[in-house]
Design a protein around this motif. Structure first.
Motif, PDB file in Angstrom:
ATOM      1  N   LEU A 245       0.809  -1.214   0.000  1.00  0.00           N
ATOM      2  CA  LEU A 245       0.000   0.000   0.000  1.00  0.00           C
ATOM      3  C   LEU A 245       0.843   1.265   0.000  1.00  0.00           C
ATOM      4  O   LEU A 245       0.475   2.264  -0.613  1.00  0.00           O
ATOM      5  CB  LEU A 245      -0.943  -0.004   1.206  1.00  0.00           C
ATOM      6  N   GLU A 246       2.003   1.232   0.663  1.00  0.00           N
ATOM      7  CA  GLU A 246       2.800   2.440   0.716  1.00  0.00           C
ATOM      8  C   GLU A 246       3.385   2.810  -0.640  1.00  0.00           C
ATOM      9  O   GLU A 246       3.845   3.927  -0.848  1.00  0.00           O
ATOM     10  CB  GLU A 246       3.928   2.302   1.750  1.00  0.00           C
ATOM     11  N   ASN A 247       3.377   1.878  -1.595  1.00  0.00           N
ATOM     12  CA  ASN A 247       3.893   2.152  -2.933  1.00  0.00           C
ATOM     13  C   ASN A 247       2.800   2.530  -3.920  1.00  0.00           C
ATOM     14  O   ASN A 247       3.082   2.790  -5.085  1.00  0.00           O
ATOM     15  CB  ASN A 247       4.646   0.929  -3.474  1.00  0.00           C
ATOM     16  N   LEU A 248       1.547   2.525  -3.487  1.00  0.00           N
ATOM     17  CA  LEU A 248       0.452   2.845  -4.383  1.00  0.00           C
ATOM     18  C   LEU A 248       0.274   4.360  -4.461  1.00  0.00           C
ATOM     19  O   LEU A 248       0.800   5.123  -3.673  1.00  0.00           O
ATOM     20  CB  LEU A 248      -0.820   2.147  -3.925  1.00  0.00           C
ATOM     21  N   ARG A 249      -0.526   4.790  -5.426  1.00  0.00           N
ATOM     22  CA  ARG A 249      -0.555   6.189  -5.811  1.00  0.00           C
ATOM     23  C   ARG A 249      -1.401   7.079  -4.914  1.00  0.00           C
ATOM     24  O   ARG A 249      -1.083   8.243  -4.707  1.00  0.00           O
ATOM     25  CB  ARG A 249      -1.075   6.261  -7.241  1.00  0.00           C
ATOM     26  N   GLY A 250      -2.491   6.579  -4.391  1.00  0.00           N
ATOM     27  CA  GLY A 250      -3.418   7.415  -3.646  1.00  0.00           C
ATOM     28  C   GLY A 250      -2.895   7.834  -2.285  1.00  0.00           C
ATOM     29  O   GLY A 250      -1.894   7.322  -1.776  1.00  0.00           O
ATOM     30  N   ASP A 251      -3.595   8.787  -1.670  1.00  0.00           N
ATOM     31  CA  ASP A 251      -3.259   9.265  -0.332  1.00  0.00           C
ATOM     32  C   ASP A 251      -4.044   8.447   0.682  1.00  0.00           C
ATOM     33  O   ASP A 251      -5.241   8.647   0.865  1.00  0.00           O
ATOM     34  CB  ASP A 251      -3.595  10.752  -0.220  1.00  0.00           C
ATOM     35  N   TYR A 252      -3.366   7.537   1.355  1.00  0.00           N
ATOM     36  CA  TYR A 252      -4.015   6.641   2.307  1.00  0.00           C
ATOM     37  C   TYR A 252      -3.998   7.181   3.738  1.00  0.00           C
ATOM     38  O   TYR A 252      -4.543   6.559   4.638  1.00  0.00           O
ATOM     39  CB  TYR A 252      -3.329   5.273   2.270  1.00  0.00           C
ATOM     40  N   ALA A 253      -3.391   8.344   3.934  1.00  0.00           N
ATOM     41  CA  ALA A 253      -3.195   8.839   5.293  1.00  0.00           C
ATOM     42  C   ALA A 253      -4.505   9.214   5.978  1.00  0.00           C
ATOM     43  O   ALA A 253      -4.674   9.004   7.174  1.00  0.00           O
ATOM     44  CB  ALA A 253      -2.255  10.044   5.284  1.00  0.00           C
ATOM     45  N   GLY A 254      -5.462   9.769   5.228  1.00  0.00           N
ATOM     46  CA  GLY A 254      -6.679  10.283   5.853  1.00  0.00           C
ATOM     47  C   GLY A 254      -7.887   9.394   5.721  1.00  0.00           C
ATOM     48  O   GLY A 254      -9.015   9.867   5.896  1.00  0.00           O
ATOM     49  N   MET A 255      -7.681   8.112   5.449  1.00  0.00           N
ATOM     50  CA  MET A 255      -8.842   7.252   5.199  1.00  0.00           C
ATOM     51  C   MET A 255      -9.478   6.770   6.502  1.00  0.00           C
ATOM     52  O   MET A 255      -8.842   6.706   7.550  1.00  0.00           O
ATOM     53  CB  MET A 255      -8.434   6.056   4.345  1.00  0.00           C
ATOM     54  N   ALA A 256     -10.744   6.415   6.407  1.00  0.00           N
ATOM     55  CA  ALA A 256     -11.489   5.860   7.536  1.00  0.00           C
ATOM     56  C   ALA A 256     -11.122   4.381   7.718  1.00  0.00           C
ATOM     57  O   ALA A 256     -10.461   3.784   6.860  1.00  0.00           O
ATOM     58  CB  ALA A 256     -12.981   6.012   7.277  1.00  0.00           C
ATOM     59  N   PRO A 257     -11.558   3.767   8.824  1.00  0.00           N
ATOM     60  CA  PRO A 257     -11.256   2.341   9.034  1.00  0.00           C
ATOM     61  C   PRO A 257     -11.755   1.424   7.923  1.00  0.00           C
ATOM     62  O   PRO A 257     -11.205   0.339   7.728  1.00  0.00           O
ATOM     63  CB  PRO A 257     -11.953   2.039  10.365  1.00  0.00           C
ATOM     64  N   ASP A 258     -12.794   1.842   7.187  1.00  0.00           N
ATOM     65  CA  ASP A 258     -13.293   1.005   6.088  1.00  0.00           C
ATOM     66  C   ASP A 258     -12.608   1.335   4.761  1.00  0.00           C
ATOM     67  O   ASP A 258     -13.071   0.960   3.703  1.00  0.00           O
ATOM     68  CB  ASP A 258     -14.810   1.143   5.952  1.00  0.00           C
ATOM     69  N   TRP A 259     -11.495   2.068   4.838  1.00  0.00           N
ATOM     70  CA  TRP A 259     -10.667   2.419   3.681  1.00  0.00           C
ATOM     71  C   TRP A 259     -11.290   3.489   2.783  1.00  0.00           C
ATOM     72  O   TRP A 259     -10.802   3.741   1.687  1.00  0.00           O
ATOM     73  CB  TRP A 259     -10.309   1.184   2.842  1.00  0.00           C
ATOM     74  N   THR A 260     -12.335   4.159   3.224  1.00  0.00           N
ATOM     75  CA  THR A 260     -12.943   5.207   2.415  1.00  0.00           C
ATOM     76  C   THR A 260     -12.330   6.564   2.729  1.00  0.00           C
ATOM     77  O   THR A 260     -11.759   6.781   3.808  1.00  0.00           O
ATOM     78  CB  THR A 260     -14.462   5.279   2.640  1.00  0.00           C
ATOM     79  N   VAL A 261     -12.454   7.474   1.761  1.00  0.00           N
ATOM     80  CA  VAL A 261     -11.993   8.852   1.914  1.00  0.00           C
ATOM     81  C   VAL A 261     -13.051   9.774   1.325  1.00  0.00           C
ATOM     82  O   VAL A 261     -13.823   9.369   0.447  1.00  0.00           O
ATOM     83  CB  VAL A 261     -10.650   9.104   1.197  1.00  0.00           C
ATOM     84  N   PRO A 262     -13.115  11.031   1.768  1.00  0.00           N
ATOM     85  CA  PRO A 262     -14.029  11.991   1.137  1.00  0.00           C
ATOM     86  C   PRO A 262     -13.576  12.269  -0.292  1.00  0.00           C
ATOM     87  O   PRO A 262     -12.375  12.277  -0.583  1.00  0.00           O
ATOM     88  CB  PRO A 262     -13.907  13.242   2.010  1.00  0.00           C
ATOM     89  N   GLN A 263     -14.527  12.516  -1.176  1.00  0.00           N
ATOM     90  CA  GLN A 263     -14.148  12.805  -2.556  1.00  0.00           C
ATOM     91  C   GLN A 263     -13.587  14.214  -2.732  1.00  0.00           C
ATOM     92  O   GLN A 263     -12.639  14.406  -3.485  1.00  0.00           O
ATOM     93  CB  GLN A 263     -15.343  12.627  -3.493  1.00  0.00           C
TER      94      GLN A 263
END
Length: 256
Positions: free
Chosen positions: A15-33
């Motif tokens: 995951l740390e090598n993937l493109r998106g910003d994973y820092a602010g995601m919720a426990p279910d892996w969702t983020v605001p659009q």
């Protein structure tokens, strides 16, 4: 999801090598659009892709997909997920949720089982118009969301998620089923052979190859056969499975 898009999994795509910003995601892996944050360039890329792929879809996509494009009111600007949900949820009970990119299988299956489809919030760069290693907003939205308006296909996606939650060691077989149906499925219609798979309809090269290409194997759909057929992730496909009716997707595969 990691195992089902471009053949990735947690061992080959940390995951740390993937493109998106994973820092602010919720426990279910969702983020605001945050739709207001897309740049003019982002909007230009979206517009280019939509105009190209919609023209191809008019020729090569099944009627259910085209009807879905109209139902979600696809336009020339990047869609606001909440506005789309206001149209989608009354039709089939599905919603789309933002994710930073590829997410683990367990999270993906759980979303599907609860009629939530994860859509990546970032869009590719202009130099990536024709090929992208990871699925982006355009692939996820244009390729997948229109058919979520179709009741039969919508039920299949939820059932697929439920099976995924229960799959255990059979998850690789389910990945193949997803690949050959949701991503690269064809269907025979009164208007001839048409595409419904997201990997086909979001790609200019794949859609022509799948329908008109020479030397391509197009097999009658059988879930068990599809689950036992390997696939390649970095080239145009040489095997597709063809439905006669979306209801075939709900038939339980036989265990070998």
């Amino acid at each position: 999801m990691l195992a089902h898009i471009q053949g990735m999994n947690t061992s080959t795509a940390p995951l740390e090598n993937l493109r998106g910003d994973y820092a602010g995601m919720a426990p279910d892996w969702t983020v605001p659009q945050q739709p207001d944050l897309y740049s003019d360039e982002d909007q230009g890329v979206w517009r280019l892709l939509v105009q190209r792929q919609r023209a191809l879809a008019e020729r090569y996509a099944c009627a259910e997909f085209l009807s879905g494009l109209d139902s979600i009111e696809l336009g020339d600007t990047i869609p606001d997920f909440e506005a789309v949900n206001a149209r989608l949820e009354p039709l089939t009970g599905w919603r789309i949720v933002g994710v930073p990119g590829l997410i683990p299988d367990a999270a993906f299956y759980d979303h599907l089982a609860h009629r939530r489809f994860p859509v990546t919030v970032w869009i590719r760069k202009r130099e990536e118009i024709d090929y992208l290693v990871e699925p982006d907003l355009f692939h996820d939205f244009f390729g997948h969301v229109p058919l979520l308006t179709n009741p039969v296909f919508a039920d299949y996606m939820q059932e697929y998620g439920r099976r995924g939650v229960e799959a255990g060691p059979d998850v690789r077989l389910l990945a193949r089923l997803y690949w050959f149906t949701v991503e690269f499925g064809l269907i025979r219609t009164e208007q001839g052979l048409k595409a419904y798979g997201a990997g086909i309809l979001s790609s200019a090269a794949e859609v022509k190859h799948a329908i008109e290409g020479d030397g391509v194997e197009r097999l009658p759909f059988d879930a068990t056969t599809a689950m036992n057929r390997p696939y390649e992730i970095d080239r145009l496909q040489n095997t597709y499975f063809v439905l006669d009716d979306f209801r075939q997707l709900m038939e339980r595969p036989q265990r070998h």
